[in-house]
Design a protein around this motif. Sequence first.
Motif, mmCIF file in Angstrom:
data_model
loop_
_atom_site.group_PDB
_atom_site.id
_atom_site.type_symbol
_atom_site.label_atom_id
_atom_site.label_comp_id
_atom_site.label_asym_id
_atom_site.label_seq_id
_atom_site.Cartn_x
_atom_site.Cartn_y
_atom_site.Cartn_z
ATOM 1 N N ASP A 199 64.241 40.590 24.101
ATOM 2 C CA ASP A 199 64.837 40.848 25.419
ATOM 3 C C ASP A 199 63.993 40.330 26.576
ATOM 4 O O ASP A 199 64.511 40.086 27.664
ATOM 5 C CB ASP A 199 65.102 42.345 25.598
ATOM 6 C CG ASP A 199 66.226 42.831 24.694
ATOM 7 O OD1 ASP A 199 67.166 42.044 24.462
ATOM 8 O OD2 ASP A 199 66.163 43.982 24.218
ATOM 9 N N SER A 200 62.709 40.121 26.368
ATOM 10 C CA SER A 200 61.847 39.653 27.455
ATOM 11 C C SER A 200 61.562 38.151 27.385
ATOM 12 O O SER A 200 60.869 37.615 28.247
ATOM 13 C CB SER A 200 60.524 40.416 27.433
ATOM 14 O OG SER A 200 59.812 40.110 26.248
ATOM 15 N N LEU A 201 62.093 37.465 26.365
ATOM 16 C CA LEU A 201 61.809 36.041 26.192
ATOM 17 C C LEU A 201 62.674 35.182 27.095
ATOM 18 O O LEU A 201 63.871 35.435 27.250
ATOM 19 C CB LEU A 201 62.053 35.615 24.737
ATOM 20 C CG LEU A 201 61.145 36.205 23.669
ATOM 21 C CD1 LEU A 201 61.570 35.712 22.297
ATOM 22 C CD2 LEU A 201 59.707 35.840 23.932
ATOM 23 N N THR A 202 62.069 34.152 27.669
ATOM 24 C CA THR A 202 62.858 33.126 28.348
ATOM 25 C C THR A 202 63.381 32.169 27.292
ATOM 26 O O THR A 202 62.969 32.223 26.123
ATOM 27 C CB THR A 202 62.011 32.339 29.367
ATOM 28 O OG1 THR A 202 60.999 31.628 28.666
ATOM 29 C CG2 THR A 202 61.407 33.248 30.424
ATOM 30 N N LEU A 203 64.254 31.287 27.691
ATOM 31 C CA LEU A 203 64.838 30.339 26.749
ATOM 32 C C LEU A 203 63.762 29.436 26.140
ATOM 33 O O LEU A 203 63.778 29.148 24.945
ATOM 34 C CB LEU A 203 65.911 29.508 27.456
ATOM 35 C CG LEU A 203 66.894 28.755 26.590
ATOM 36 C CD1 LEU A 203 67.623 29.687 25.651
ATOM 37 C CD2 LEU A 203 67.883 27.994 27.444
ATOM 38 N N ALA A 204 62.812 29.007 26.943
ATOM 39 C CA ALA A 204 61.733 28.148 26.441
ATOM 40 C C ALA A 204 60.850 28.892 25.439
ATOM 41 O O ALA A 204 60.438 28.334 24.423
ATOM 42 C CB ALA A 204 60.895 27.634 27.603
ATOM 43 N N GLN A 205 60.564 30.158 25.720
ATOM 44 C CA GLN A 205 59.746 30.945 24.801
ATOM 45 C C GLN A 205 60.479 31.177 23.478
ATOM 46 O O GLN A 205 59.884 31.112 22.407
ATOM 47 C CB GLN A 205 59.374 32.279 25.440
ATOM 48 C CG GLN A 205 58.435 32.141 26.612
ATOM 49 C CD GLN A 205 58.296 33.432 27.396
ATOM 50 O OE1 GLN A 205 59.206 34.261 27.410
ATOM 51 N NE2 GLN A 205 57.168 33.595 28.070
ATOM 52 N N LEU A 206 61.790 31.436 23.584
ATOM 53 C CA LEU A 206 62.572 31.625 22.371
ATOM 54 C C LEU A 206 62.599 30.345 21.542
ATOM 55 O O LEU A 206 62.424 30.382 20.330
ATOM 56 C CB LEU A 206 64.003 32.061 22.720
ATOM 57 C CG LEU A 206 64.957 32.224 21.533
ATOM 58 C CD1 LEU A 206 64.457 33.294 20.573
ATOM 59 C CD2 LEU A 206 66.359 32.533 22.017
ATOM 60 N N ARG A 207 62.786 29.208 22.199
ATOM 61 C CA ARG A 207 62.819 27.926 21.490
ATOM 62 C C ARG A 207 61.520 27.708 20.724
ATOM 63 O O ARG A 207 61.526 27.208 19.599
ATOM 64 C CB ARG A 207 63.044 26.784 22.475
ATOM 65 C CG ARG A 207 63.063 25.429 21.793
ATOM 66 C CD ARG A 207 63.327 24.293 22.739
ATOM 67 N NE ARG A 207 64.717 24.347 23.156
ATOM 68 C CZ ARG A 207 65.129 24.165 24.399
ATOM 69 N NH1 ARG A 207 64.277 23.918 25.347
ATOM 70 N NH2 ARG A 207 66.401 24.215 24.695
ATOM 71 N N ALA A 208 60.401 28.097 21.320
ATOM 72 C CA ALA A 208 59.112 27.899 20.662
ATOM 73 C C ALA A 208 58.971 28.769 19.413
ATOM 74 O O ALA A 208 58.293 28.388 18.462
ATOM 75 C CB ALA A 208 57.979 28.202 21.638
#
Length: 194
Positions: A145-154
């Motif tokens: 829930d706290s991840l940005t799209l870039a963080q999730l992609r990583a």
Amino acid sequence: MSTAPYGVRLLVGAAVTAIEETRKLPQTILMYPMTIASQIAQLVMKMQQDVAVLVIKGDETLETIFPPKDEQPEWATFDEDSGADRDSDDGADVVELPVRDGERLTEGRFALFSGDPEVPKQDAPAETPAASADAPEIVAEIEYDSLTLAQLRARLTSLRVPDLEALLAYEESTKARAPYQTLLANRITRASAK
């Protein structure tokens, strides 16, 4: 050492220079087209600059002699001229963008670096405490829930297909953010193809 007469020294110096220049001639001949082209380009640019300076001086002089009029053509209308009171507008065309910490959040390419606003979307189902309790373990494990799209992609490369499917189902049942859904669906497709 005896000093040769001035004329002899002059002739010897001219002969040595001629020999040196003759040795450089093949390279010099190859460079002539570029040298000439660059000199012509330099001359043209200088002429353009001089013409521009003359035009600017002419504009300044004409403005002092004939000051510009602040008239608008009859056909030109602007919001300020229309007499419409902005406060009386019903706001039908105004779209409110979500704001977090005083900065507007946008969708599209900038959504990659910004998290979701805390304001629930109108068309997305609101997250309830029951939905949080039913969240898969992977959501809490990676703090989804706290991840940005870039963080999730990583982090996607380290997740298994069942975890990815659980995240996709969780996203669809809670926030239903299109970029996140697309990212998860594409990763599931790629991981399943391996």
